[in-house]
Design an enzyme around this catalytic site. Structure first.
Site, PDB file in Angstrom:
ATOM      1  N   HIS A  77      -2.173   7.762   0.238  1.00  0.00           N
ATOM      2  CA  HIS A  77      -1.091   6.802   0.490  1.00  0.00           C
ATOM      3  C   HIS A  77      -0.820   5.852  -0.539  1.00  0.00           C
ATOM      4  CE1 HIS A  77      -5.024   4.257   1.629  1.00  0.00           C
ATOM      5  NE2 HIS A  77      -4.902   4.282   0.541  1.00  0.00           N
TER       6      HIS A  77
ATOM      7  N   ASN B 156      -6.154   8.766  -2.211  1.00  0.00           N
ATOM      8  CA  ASN B 156      -6.512   8.709  -0.594  1.00  0.00           C
ATOM      9  C   ASN B 156      -5.056   9.225   0.177  1.00  0.00           C
ATOM     10  OD1 ASN B 156      -9.124   8.051  -0.791  1.00  0.00           O
ATOM     11  ND2 ASN B 156      -8.977   6.005  -0.825  1.00  0.00           N
TER      12      ASN B 156
ATOM     13  N   CYS C 152       1.448   3.081   4.056  1.00  0.00           N
ATOM     14  CA  CYS C 152       2.742   3.277   3.545  1.00  0.00           C
ATOM     15  C   CYS C 152       2.871   4.637   2.934  1.00  0.00           C
ATOM     16  CB  CYS C 152       3.440   2.208   2.673  1.00  0.00           C
ATOM     17  SG  CYS C 152       5.258   2.471   2.298  1.00  0.00           S
TER      18      CYS C 152
END
Length: 373
Positions: A269, A267, A304
């Site tokens: 991240h 995804n 993040c």
């Protein structure tokens, strides 16, 4: 991801080491067994594994017949349960998945939870190119992201132990879904852990959260239990307990943590399991030496990315109904042993972006004294 070797001989030898089938006496070809002890092989089944879902009155609502016969299907030691509303899979704890205590790490357990959840979705025909995404979600470029994860570990599995994990999902209001897990030692059938998680939907392109539409709800709720089923009773449970924000100055910190390329998932991240490792980086070494993690709760508040720099902060949190947690002496402190409940240690955690201080993650951990060897 835990899978057996794709080489046929390696597979038989691996299973023999774990006690699933007799050890081969020679390297010559031999008749293929129809089933392995404790597992159903595709050849032994009378038909395809199906998820048969009915409504409250018992009328058939949906029937799923996932394609079988792929190499992954044959090697994966998992299947839907008889009612089609949950999924069970067995995993072998590998040598590279254990830590200094010669038992599986909490990161290993979290990865297994993620794996069994994805395999559950695949078993009902979803998640061919993402984490449990339905056809409508893929069409609209929507993905599931973790909002909260709570894991309780009663006994850590050791190297070569067989862990059986059961998982199921259910609706969680209008904004997300809930997935629960029960972990058992396959040899003893003892429950060794439980977990629950909450997930919300996000647009993969805009990275904004989105409410779960009726179309998506109809796609996945048909495979969920008709009545609420909770792995962890919510009464007096830390799984729902609010985590306050940890303010500076924290008692312990580990600054300047940087995501590796390997920490990024499909995804795009940082994977949610990576945050667990970052949280534990700021636990004082004296606690690591004298205690083992009993439970961990994480609230995920911000994504993040690969180029971010992360600070990990930790402070002691007093335990309700117990005397104040003793101070840790010295530079990093030394834990003072307490009896029964007094032997527990509890901490609050914060992961934040450096240097702007934006909050990534809040956490709480509970630690119990290690058993004497």
């Amino acid at each position: 991801m835990l899978k057996l070797s794709c080489n046929g001989l390696d597979r038989v030898q691996s299973l023999a080491q774990c006690g699933f089938t007799p050890r081969p006496a020679s390297l010559l070809p031999r008749p293929r067994p129809t089933a392995l002890a404790g597992f159903r092989s595709p050849a032994a089944r009378t038909g395809k594994v199906m998820a048969v879902v009915s409504d409250r009155e018992g009328a058939l609502v949906n029937r799923v017949e996932p394609e079988s016969g792929t190499l992954a299907d044959r090697l994966r030691l998992g299947s839907l349960t008889e009612d089609g509303l949950s999924y069970k899979e067995k995993f072998i704890v590998r040598s590279y998945e254990v830590g200094i205590n010669k038992t599986a790490t909490v990161e290993t357990i979290a990865n297994l939870l993620q794996e069994v959840g994805c395999n559950h979705a695949q078993s009902v025909g979803y998640s061919t190119d993402g984490f449990a995404t339905t056809p409508t979600m893929r069409k609209l470029r929507l993905i599931w992201v973790t909002a909260r994860m709570h894991i309780e570990i009663y006994k850590y599995p050791a190297w070569s132990d067989i862990v059986e994990i059961e998982t199921w999902c259910q609706g969680e209001g209008r904004v997300g879904t809930r997935r629960d897990f029960i972990l058992k030692n396959h040899a003893t059938n003892q429950v060794i852990g439980r977990a629950t998680s909450k997930w919300v939907m996000m647009n993969q392109d805009t990275r904004r959260l989105q409410k779960v539409s009726d179309d998506v709800r109809e796609e996945y709720l048909v495979f969920c239990p008709r009545e609420p089923r909770l792995a962890i009773p919510e009464e007096d449970s830390n799984s729902l307990k609010k985590i306050p924000k940890l303010e500076d100055p924290a008692q312990y910190s580990r600054l300047g943590l940087v995501p590796r390329r390997a920490d990024l998932d499909m995804n795009q991240h940082v994977n949610n399991v990576t945050y667990i490792g970052w949280v534990l980086e700021s636990i004082p070494q004296e606690i690591i030496d004298s205690h083992e993690l009993q439970s961990i709760t994480l609230d995920y508040r911000r994504e993040c990315q690969q180029n971010d720099i992360v600070d990990s902060l930790t402070s002691v949190e007093p335990i309700e109904g117990a005397e104040a947690v003793p101070k840790l002496k010295g530079t990093n402190g030394s834990a003072i042993a307490r009896e029964d409940k007094q032997e527990l240690q509890q901490f609050l955690h914060l992961l934040r972006l450096s240097p702007d201080g934006l909050e990534i993650n809040r956490g709480r951990t509970e630690w119990r004294k290690k058993a004497p060897r």
